[in-house]
Write a protein that holds these residues in place. Sequence first.
Motif, PDB file in Angstrom:
ATOM      1  N   ARG A  86      -1.832  40.251  50.504  1.00  0.00           N
ATOM      2  CA  ARG A  86      -0.704  40.045  51.418  1.00  0.00           C
ATOM      3  C   ARG A  86      -0.946  38.832  52.282  1.00  0.00           C
ATOM      4  O   ARG A  86      -2.088  38.441  52.550  1.00  0.00           O
ATOM      5  N   LEU A  87       0.151  38.233  52.728  1.00  0.00           N
ATOM      6  CA  LEU A  87       0.061  37.109  53.648  1.00  0.00           C
ATOM      7  C   LEU A  87      -0.368  37.596  55.024  1.00  0.00           C
ATOM      8  O   LEU A  87      -0.030  38.703  55.440  1.00  0.00           O
ATOM      9  N   MET A  88      -1.090  36.735  55.723  1.00  0.00           N
ATOM     10  CA  MET A  88      -1.620  37.095  57.026  1.00  0.00           C
ATOM     11  C   MET A  88      -0.748  36.554  58.157  1.00  0.00           C
ATOM     12  O   MET A  88      -0.277  35.410  58.094  1.00  0.00           O
ATOM     13  N   GLY A  89      -0.575  37.368  59.174  1.00  0.00           N
ATOM     14  CA  GLY A  89       0.029  36.943  60.439  1.00  0.00           C
ATOM     15  C   GLY A  89       1.268  36.087  60.321  1.00  0.00           C
ATOM     16  O   GLY A  89       2.253  36.451  59.699  1.00  0.00           O
TER      17      GLY A  89
ATOM     18  N   MET B 103      -7.823  32.360  50.244  1.00  0.00           N
ATOM     19  CA  MET B 103      -7.474  33.752  49.973  1.00  0.00           C
ATOM     20  C   MET B 103      -8.796  34.512  49.995  1.00  0.00           C
ATOM     21  O   MET B 103      -9.698  34.214  49.209  1.00  0.00           O
ATOM     22  N   ILE B 104      -8.905  35.469  50.899  1.00  0.00           N
ATOM     23  CA  ILE B 104     -10.153  36.203  51.073  1.00  0.00           C
ATOM     24  C   ILE B 104     -10.016  37.616  50.505  1.00  0.00           C
ATOM     25  O   ILE B 104      -9.069  38.340  50.826  1.00  0.00           O
ATOM     26  N   ALA B 105     -10.983  37.994  49.677  1.00  0.00           N
ATOM     27  CA  ALA B 105     -11.012  39.343  49.117  1.00  0.00           C
ATOM     28  C   ALA B 105     -11.983  40.216  49.897  1.00  0.00           C
ATOM     29  O   ALA B 105     -13.132  39.836  50.116  1.00  0.00           O
TER      30      ALA B 105
ATOM     31  N   GLU C 153      -9.735  47.653  56.909  1.00  0.00           N
ATOM     32  CA  GLU C 153      -9.837  46.749  58.050  1.00  0.00           C
ATOM     33  C   GLU C 153      -9.688  45.299  57.601  1.00  0.00           C
ATOM     34  O   GLU C 153     -10.268  44.891  56.596  1.00  0.00           O
ATOM     35  N   VAL C 154      -8.927  44.547  58.361  1.00  0.00           N
ATOM     36  CA  VAL C 154      -8.725  43.128  58.052  1.00  0.00           C
ATOM     37  C   VAL C 154     -10.067  42.393  58.160  1.00  0.00           C
ATOM     38  O   VAL C 154     -10.788  42.552  59.149  1.00  0.00           O
TER      39      VAL C 154
ATOM     40  N   ILE D 286      -4.244  34.386  52.979  1.00  0.00           N
ATOM     41  CA  ILE D 286      -3.978  35.597  52.200  1.00  0.00           C
ATOM     42  C   ILE D 286      -5.213  36.493  52.202  1.00  0.00           C
ATOM     43  O   ILE D 286      -6.338  36.015  52.122  1.00  0.00           O
ATOM     44  N   TRP D 287      -4.967  37.782  52.282  1.00  0.00           N
ATOM     45  CA  TRP D 287      -6.025  38.781  52.169  1.00  0.00           C
ATOM     46  C   TRP D 287      -5.773  39.628  50.921  1.00  0.00           C
ATOM     47  O   TRP D 287      -4.738  40.283  50.800  1.00  0.00           O
ATOM     48  N   GLN D 288      -6.721  39.592  49.979  1.00  0.00           N
ATOM     49  CA  GLN D 288      -6.665  40.500  48.837  1.00  0.00           C
ATOM     50  C   GLN D 288      -7.372  41.785  49.263  1.00  0.00           C
ATOM     51  O   GLN D 288      -8.584  41.808  49.447  1.00  0.00           O
ATOM     52  N   TYR D 289      -6.607  42.830  49.432  1.00  0.00           N
ATOM     53  CA  TYR D 289      -7.118  44.025  50.095  1.00  0.00           C
ATOM     54  C   TYR D 289      -7.514  45.158  49.146  1.00  0.00           C
ATOM     55  O   TYR D 289      -8.132  46.134  49.571  1.00  0.00           O
ATOM     56  N   THR D 290      -7.162  45.044  47.863  1.00  0.00           N
ATOM     57  CA  THR D 290      -7.582  46.077  46.921  1.00  0.00           C
ATOM     58  C   THR D 290      -7.642  45.538  45.505  1.00  0.00           C
ATOM     59  O   THR D 290      -6.890  44.624  45.134  1.00  0.00           O
ATOM     60  N   ALA D 291      -8.559  46.098  44.729  1.00  0.00           N
ATOM     61  CA  ALA D 291      -8.627  45.823  43.297  1.00  0.00           C
ATOM     62  C   ALA D 291      -8.164  47.042  42.509  1.00  0.00           C
ATOM     63  O   ALA D 291      -8.218  47.049  41.280  1.00  0.00           O
TER      64      ALA D 291
END
Length: 267
Positions: free
Chosen positions: A226-229, A187-189, A194-195, A206-211
């Motif tokens: 969110r889950l990726m692809g 899981m990458i923050a 941008e991804v 998983i991409w953690q896109y906001t705190a």
Amino acid sequence: MKKSIIIFSIIFSFTIGTSHAQNNKRVFVPDPEVECEDTCTHIHGLDMSHYQGDIFWEKVGDNAKMAYVYLKATEADDNIDSRYEHNIKMAQKYGLKVGSYHFFRPRKELRQQLHNFMSQCRPEEQDLVPMIDVETTSKMNTKAFCDSLQKFLVMVEEAYRQKPLVYTGRNFYNKYLKGKIDDYQLMIAMYSDEVPVLADERDFIIWQYTAKGRINGVRGYVDKSRLMGRHSLRELRYFPKDDKIPERQRDKKHGEEGWMIIPDPEA
């Protein structure tokens, strides 16, 4: 005369304002009340801990776009999140798939950290694989830090019979972890529109896109992901003791028999 001056001033101000609008390109200003999950079809989730305080889980559960939550269970060798037991019961009660995470401190004794995590992260209560939160080297050199982390990941895997998910930031991964933990899902923050792309361009689930996300039921900010692809939540499913593990998720050296090894912290 006074009346004429006032009228002229109003007309002049309006003209200046209109002219300014006409001479500038239209700029889209996002609605601060609109969240990412309101405008896309991805599967979204949350990261919660005692920092969110009292959570109204019935409200969180009403959000159909939120499918999962990772809850902080422990940190280091003796820290237990004060809201964990309450949060896991309520999150599951209101329909979210739940996983638990441990904040890793590489200088702390590894067996004690594992013992601390296992005291809270009970297999029968988990829907998703355990997650290890990796955000600090604790001022260790890179080799010593990576050795400590790799040993701990193996210990967690042996204890829970499935590989844990690893959470870390994009920059932290690029600097310290590239090529070191290729066997583990990530899981990458990265808090950006941008991804993220990792230095080695490896895949992550998983991409953690906001705190600074908002959601009904939580008073302050919350981490959202969110889950990726092509990835699905099924890839992170935790299999309790009596369930058969799919071949692709089975650890061959353990097979299907037995499930948890509880390491003796004194050993």
